[in-house]
Structure formats: C-alpha cells, structure tokens
Design an enzyme around this catalytic site. Structure first.
Site, PDB file in Angstrom:
ATOM      1  N   TYR A 194     -18.505  13.136 -11.717  1.00  0.00           N
ATOM      2  CA  TYR A 194     -18.460  14.396 -12.436  1.00  0.00           C
ATOM      3  C   TYR A 194     -17.163  14.599 -13.224  1.00  0.00           C
ATOM      4  CZ  TYR A 194     -22.347  15.564  -9.324  1.00  0.00           C
ATOM      5  OH  TYR A 194     -23.526  15.564  -8.640  1.00  0.00           O
ATOM      6  N   ARG A 206       0.790  -1.222   0.000  1.00  0.00           N
ATOM      7  CA  ARG A 206       0.000   0.000   0.000  1.00  0.00           C
ATOM      8  C   ARG A 206       0.829   1.282   0.000  1.00  0.00           C
ATOM      9  NH1 ARG A 206      -5.389  -0.604   3.808  1.00  0.00           N
ATOM     10  NH2 ARG A 206      -6.024  -2.684   3.127  1.00  0.00           N
ATOM     11  N   HIS A 231      -7.876  -4.218  -7.274  1.00  0.00           N
ATOM     12  CA  HIS A 231      -7.608  -3.507  -6.018  1.00  0.00           C
ATOM     13  C   HIS A 231      -8.879  -3.408  -5.170  1.00  0.00           C
ATOM     14  CE1 HIS A 231      -4.877  -0.956  -3.675  1.00  0.00           C
ATOM     15  NE2 HIS A 231      -5.920  -0.173  -3.417  1.00  0.00           N
TER      16      HIS A 231
END
Length: 855
Positions: A130, A41, A87
């Site tokens: 968006y 990570r 993931h």
C-alpha cells in the site's frame, strides 16, 4: 502357498565419529553468531552511519534510478530487489528499515521519501503493497560518486553481484540521524543532531586537526531532536561527548493559555523524542484515575496534518496551571530520559566513541572519498586528453590516414600501420579507426582544440588537489558547506542548563527523570490578594500586581489583549470610579478595578441595574509587566455571564462584608447608594436599583461618606456633592434625584471622587453634536482641574464645565479621574490632549483626532 524370500545381508556402515568438546563448539558457534550480528546487522558503520540493511536499501534504490525527481514505486518492489540481490534476511526486516528511513519523527534528516501511511509514534505503517517510496534529496549526497571508485565494493551473499562496503556519505549521517540497535553483548543508542552544527564542527576539525572537545562543542552544543522539545540539563550531554556514554532529560514544549472562556489549560505542541501523543494521553488518564494526578479536567488530542502536534490539557478551576504542568512532567512521559551509548563500527570493530572521535572518523572518510574521486577523475581526464591529442594528429594529415586505412587488409593491420606511421599508441589508433567521418570537419578540429585546453586545465587542478593536503582539505570543507546550505534546517530543540522551578536541583543523572525526588508543589491557586480589572471594551482579567503601583503609561505605549484592540468605553454614559486606579493602558481604558482575593467572588454592575456574581478564579490571570498588568489574556464579559441585548458591564465591585457602600448614577439623573452587606448569598444575580422605563445606569463605584459623587450632563453641567447626602437604600429601591436635568438632556458621566485623591483629579470633556458617537467626527476637548468646580447641593443643576463651539450642542464624552489624563482613538492609538485650561466654563480645543476613551 507363499514363496519364501531371504533378505540380502546388511553390510556394515562406514561410520566416522569425531569427538568434539561441547564447550568449545558452543563458544565457537556463539562467537560466529555474535560477530555476524554485530558486524552484519545491528551496529552502524561510523563512516556513513548506516547498518548493512539500510546501506543496501539506499544503494539498490539509487541503482534502480529512484531519484527524488522520479515517480514513486511500490515499497514491495524495493523490498524484492534488496532481498533478492543483496539482503536475504526476510522482507519484514527490510521493510522495517525502509520505514524508519522515511519517518521524519525518527530521523532528523529522512533519507527516503515515503508516500502513504508510514506509521506514527503510536501506530505502525501500512503493508508494503500500500505504500510507495523513492529516495529523499539528502540521499543523493549519501550516494554521490559511487560510480567514481570512491569506496570499495564487496561481493554480495552469493558472489554474483557487488555492493559498496560503505557509502560516500557527504552527510554526517551517524551524528545527524543517530542510531539504535541491540547486538550480542552490546547495544547502540545515538541521539540526532543538527546538520548545520555538525558540518561546522567538521569544517573546524578539517582546518584544525588538533582541535579539542571543547572546541567542537562550541559548534555542537547538544542534540537536535526531530520532534523538537527541550533538553533539560547539559551535564549528561557533556559526559556523552567526552566518553561516548551519558544521559539527558527531554521535555515537551508546552504553554499556558485559555482553553475556554472560564478555564485555563496546557497546550502541548512538541513531545520528547520517540514519545507518542496516545501514550501521553493514556498515562495522564491512568494518573487521574489513580488520583496520582490532580487538577486535570480533560485531555484532548487535536493533532492533525494541518496544525501538527497539539495536545490540550484542561486544568480544573482553582488549580495553578504551572504547578499542574510540573506535576505532569514528573509523572508522565511529557518528561523522559535518553541514554546515549555511542557504539559504532570502526575498521570492522565495535568501539564506543565520543563526539570528537565520531567527527574525526567522518572527516577522514570524506578526505579519502574526495581523494579517490579526484584520482579517478584525473585518470579519466588523462585518458581523454590522450585520445584527443591522437585525433588532432590524425586530422592534421587526414588524407594519409585514410590512405593507410584503405590500403590495409583488416583492422588489425590498419591499427598497426597507424601506430607505426603516425607514432600513435594503441588506444589512439583504435579510437581513430572507430571515428565517424563527420568528426573530420574543420569545426570538429576547433572543438577538439578547445576540449584539449579545458582538459589540461582540469588535469592541473586535479593534480593540485592530489599534490597538496591543504588544498584537498579545502575542497572537502567547501563540499561540506554546500551540503549544509542545501539540506540544513534551523535547530528545533531548545537546550536548557536546568529545568528551573521546583525541579532545578534534579540533575540529569542515570536513572532519568523518574529517579529524582521532587520538591513539594502547591497545585491549587493560593487565596492571595489580587486585582480584578474591567476594560472599557468589556474584558475581564485579574492580576496580582496593584495598578496603584503601576507607572503612568507614556504616549504610544502598546499594551494589548490577545491582539484585540481595546478602546472605546462605548456610548455616552460610560464611566467608572474616579480613583488612582483609573490610569490608561494603551489599546484600552480601565473602566473598573477592585481589590479582592483569588478565591473570592466579585460583583459586576450592568447598565440594566443588575449585579452579577463572578468568581475571580474563573478569570484569566494576566502577568505583570514592569510592575504593571499587561492586560494580556482577558476574556469578554459576555463569555462569563449572560447579558441582554444592549446591556453592558459598567463596574466591578467587592462583595465583602466590610466593603463601602455602592453608589450608582443613571442617565436620567437618579443617584442611589446600596449597602455592601445587602448581598444575597444564594443568588448569582440580583437587582441593585429599580430603574424607570427608558432609564439606564451610566456609572457605579464604591463611595464612603467622605467621598463625593460626580455627575456630568450632556449640556455640560457638572455637579458634585458629598456622598453622605445620599442615604443608603435596599436593593429594591429606585434611588433619589441626583441632578436636575434640562429637557432633553441626559447624564454622560457618573463617578465617585475619593477624598484621598480629590486634589489630583482632572475633568476632561469632549464636545460634539447631537447623534454623534464617541470616536466619530470632529469636536473639541477641554482639560480642567477638578478643584475649579464648586460643589452644590443634591438635585441641583451644577455649574457649566464646557462652552460649546459653533456646530456643537452637547457633550459626547466626559471623564473625571486622577491626572494627567490620556485619551485613545478607536484603534487604540494615543490622541494628544491639550494643556489644562483653568477657565472653568471655557470652550474646548478642536480635536486633532476623534477620541473613543479617556483614562
């Protein structure tokens, strides 16, 4: 009556209890968790500079075909593909990583091309529904060759798909874009660098494997931050390049300029790395409220997409902008520290790496990628050549091949017979069986022979690469250079050994900029001696350098004022004090100069006979240039005071009690002297001469009793006499007769010849015709020593100074000052003047070009 029932007996539960030591269990679980965070990570791989989530995003976008030349897709779609296939750690974590890959203020070379609101340093991005995204052009270099066995692929989280263990990374991404992350017990924080510089260092390391840190630092002198700015102090950078840890200070890029006509300010165009403008504005406002910051009048954020970053800090009148800027550096995020901690994964293990180690890891990775790609391509070329050779054999005896195939019962028998009859391999025989009949033409044979030749050449070249380490390194170096040429950009961050000024002694040590003790800085402008200058075009400025010490400007000198051409002193009648300060500056002529102090007031005399009070502090300070004022940064008089239509500023004078009397001359031939002490202390403007209707002041200058006043009229009469002949009057007085004028004539010049420089004075007269303005049309010019003109009594007609040529009937311009005189045209270009003429009333020399100003 309820029926009674009995429950079945409970059989004993077969329990199995295992005693576990809590400390051992916690240690084991924590180590597994820490390893997962570190490896899967938080920390980037030193080879491609990517964390696993970033690598999966780029790989999946490449797999989806979201290349730079393809349309954008919704970010939500990318997140869904990455989360569902590679993931499974939540959509927000994936989107945060995607956003950072697209931010040009976070990465030196963004890898994702974002469309929409991807956030700023002060605000977060819009929701993924968006925004849209696709790969940025540099990402093609990061993922190129994934289909050519250049890296190992590993299973995904559910072992149903595979993903690359590392990307090919033709770009040194870890150094170019930096990295930041917090793992368990360790963290990483790496600064971005310039791609061209890092690639040059990598090429040097390829050619010289034994290169030292000093060698590569000649190519990579320091970080190159996406937001530009300045890095102050390089000792911390050298420490980081050597050991992997260090601290350096970053500063905003700022300049001092005119914010309003009366106020100077600080314009900030680049901020330190990861510092947003709203944070800076907030810190400045808090500092002003807490009285920790002085001299700041206002802060405006004028940042937009057209002009980029722009913060404007207005400085109060009387405060030194340079000192205020140093104060802002000390107390606000305009100066910040960056701590380098180069921790990355090497072989799956976290290591702290210096610059040389980081370069070596990437260079070795690229060598391995190119080697594997070459081996893959070599295998593919050999396979293809094998098939082409078999096909050529078949085409030579194509009739027998067809007969063998037609006489066979099935494809297996046909394959076996072809292999036996023509001595073909199984792949060759299979390829012939799958062949289309149209490939059996004569033209196809020519194509196959050409392809065979090209394949043989490619195979030889690939074998040469694999067979020679030097050739392999040369190929890698060439590809590095191509990447730098394609995606490289100029350096943005300026590197400075020290800050200079009051903070020069502060080292970039741990603790950052806030940990050092600043030197005392005077914020207010000192009340030091200064000169206030008035140009012929009505521009005012102040300078600490005395113009008397300035070297004479040579022909062609180009000193300008913020790009404005400074030229003509205006209509006939423009004049000024005849003193050693009346020297020319190309692109302008000085109309007035007065010695005062920075915090004093000066008087501005206008053609309407008014005196206007102006504070020297309100004038921009122009820097010296080789001992002379450069006139850069002046402002128009009309921006400081209100002038009536047609009214002009003529002179600047001192308002001190010990200043000499002021002499004024009008177009109608009136002269007046006013005592310097006759200055109202409670007014900003007052009358210094009572003018008759239609009259105007043409010149004003200080005049002591030992000085002389000088008139030159439009009919070329020059009159000078002792200033003591003019008795000082009060402010309301209208003056007395100064020169006797013929009918229809006016005064074109009035000035004061100071006794100290009188022998050095020169008279310049320019003849023309009625209605002609200075700088327009032809005419003649004459230069004569002042000492040739005898003095006469006040109110007389003087002596002739210029004999007119044919077509001339008046003087359009005149000047008396310390020689050698110089002239400029309307555009500020120098105009050559003739040699001095010792004939007092001789005619002039025809003008080579129109003259607009003389100084």
């Amino acid at each position: 009556m309820a029926r009674k029932t009995t429950a079945p007996p409970v059989e004993p539960f077969d329990e199995k209890i295992v005693d576990i030591d809590v400390a051992s269990e916690m240690e084991s679980s924590f180590l597994e968790y820490a390893y997962s965070v570190i490896y899967a990570r938080a920390l980037p791989d030193a080879r491609d500079g990517l964390k696993p989530v970033q690598r999966r995003i780029l790989y999946m976008m490449a797999d989806m075909g979201l290349r730079p030349d393809r349309p954008y897709v919704k970010s939500s779609r990318v997140i869904g593909e990455v989360m569902g296939k590679l993931h499974p750690h939540g959509d927000q974590a994936i989107y945060d990583a995607l956003v950072r890959l697209a931010q040009d203020f976070s990465l030196r070379l963004p890898l994702v091309d974002g469309h929409g609101n991807f956030g700023s340093l002060d605000d977060g991005p819009a929701a993924p529904r968006y925004t849209e995204a696709r790969l940025a052009p540099p990402s093609t270099a990061m993922t190129a060759g994934l289909d050519e066995d250049v890296v190992d692929f590993v299973p995904n989280y559910d072992n149903k798909l595979t993903q690359p263990e590392v990307l090919p990374s033709a770009i040194p991404n870890l150094l170019v874009n930096g990295a930041s992350g917090i793992a368990v017990g360790m963290a990483t924080n790496m600064a971005p660098h310039n791609l061209v510089e890092v690639v040059a260092a990598g090429q040097h390391l390829l050619a010289n494997p034994a290169a030292t840190l000093e060698d590569v630092m000649r190519f990579v002198p320091g970080p190159d931050l996406p937001t530009g700015g300045k890095i102050v102090g390089l000792d911390g950078i050298r420490d980081a390049y050597r050991s992997g840890r260090g601290t350096f200070r970053t500063r905003a890029t700022a300049r001092i300029e005119n914010i309003t006509p009366r106020r100077r300010g600080i314009t900030i165009t680049e901020l330190p790395y990861l510092v947003g403008p709203e944070k800076v504005v907030e810190k400045i406002a808090d500092g002003v409220k807490a009285k920790k910051i002085q001299g700041v009048a206002n802060v405006q954020d004028l940042t937009d997409r057209t002009h980029g970053m722009r913060l404007v800090v207005e400085v109060k009148t009387g405060f030194d902008p340079e000192a205020v800027l140093e104060q802002l550096y000390r107390t606000t995020p305009l100066e910040d520290s960056f701590g380098i901690n180069n921790v990355a994964l090497v072989g799956g293990q976290p290591r702290t790496l210096g610059l040389l180690e980081l370069l070596r890891v990437w260079v070795e990775h690229r060598i391995e990628v190119v080697r594997r790609r070459t081996a893959y391509r070599l295998g593919k070329r050999k396979e293809r050549l094998h098939l082409v050779e078999g096909l050529l054999l078949a085409i030579v005896d194509i009739d027998e091949v067809i007969q063998v195939i037609r006489s066979s019962d099935d494809a297996g028998i046909a394959r076996a017979r072809l292999m036996d009859v023509f001595d073909l391999s199984e792949p060759q025989a299979t390829y012939i069986l799958d062949l289309q009949l149209r490939r059996l033409t004569k033209f196809s044979r020519i194509e196959l022979e050409k392809e065979q030749s090209e394949l043989e050449k490619e195979i030889a070249a690939l074998e040469e690469i694999l067979g020679s380490d030097a050739v392999l390194r040369r190929v890698v170096s060439t590809e590095m250079g191509d990447v730098a040429a394609t995606y490289g950009t100029p350096r943005r961050t300026v590197l400075l050994d020290s800050a200079g000024g009051a903070t020069t002694s502060a080292a970039a040590a741990p603790g950052g900029a806030r940990g050092r003790k600043p030197a005392e800085i005077s914020l207010e402008i000192a009340d030091a001696p200064t000169h206030v200058l008035l140009s012929a075009t009505g521009l005012l400025a102040r300078t600490a350098v005395a113009p008397a010490a300035a070297p004479t400007a040579s022909e062609g000198d180009q000193l300008d004022l913020d790009g404005v051409a400074l030229g003509a002193p205006g209509a006939p009648g423009a004049s000024g004090a005849v003193s050693r300060h009346g020297r020319r500056h190309a692109h302008d002529a000085l109309r007035g100069d007065v010695m005062t102090t920075s915090r004093s007031d000066i008087g501005l005399v206008t053609t309407a006979g008014r005196m206007l009070r102006v504070s020297a502090l309100e004038l921009p300070s122009i820097p010296p240039t080789d001992g002379a004022p450069s006139l850069s940064g002046g402002i128009p008089v009309s921006e400081l005071v209100e002038l009536a239509p047609g009214e002009e500023a003529l002179a600047v004078v001192s308002l001190a009690d010990d200043a000499p009397t002021l002499a004024l001359g009008t177009a109608g031939g009136v002269v007046k002297r006013v005592a310097a002490s006759d200055v109202p202390s409670n007014k900003d403007e007052w009358t210094v001469i009572g003018l008759k209707d239609g009259d105007s002041v043409v010149g004003a200058a200080p005049a002591g009793d030992d000085d002389e006043v000088v008139f030159i009229s439009s009919d070329s009469s020059l009159l000078h006499y002792a200033a003591s002949a003019v008795r000082p009057q009060g402010r309301a007085g209208g003056g007395i007769a100064g020169i006797s004028l013929a009918a229809g004539q006016t005064v074109v010049f009035f000035g004061v010849a100071r006794a100290a420089v009188r022998p050095e004075l020169t008279v310049v007269t320019v003849g023309g015709s009625a209605g002609q303005l200075p700088g327009v049309g032809g005419g003649s010019v004459k230069v004569t020593p002042y000492e040739l003109y005898p003095g006469k009594g006040r109110a007389t007609g003087g002596v002739r100074s210029h004999r007119f040529l044919k077509g001339e009937d008046r003087l359009v311009l005149a000047w008396v000052g310390e020689g050698p005189a110089r002239a400029v045209g309307g555009a500020g270009q120098p105009v050559e003047l003739p040699a001095p003429d010792h004939r007092r009333d001789g005619s002039g020399t025809p003008l080579a070009a129109p003259i607009s100003a003389i100084g």
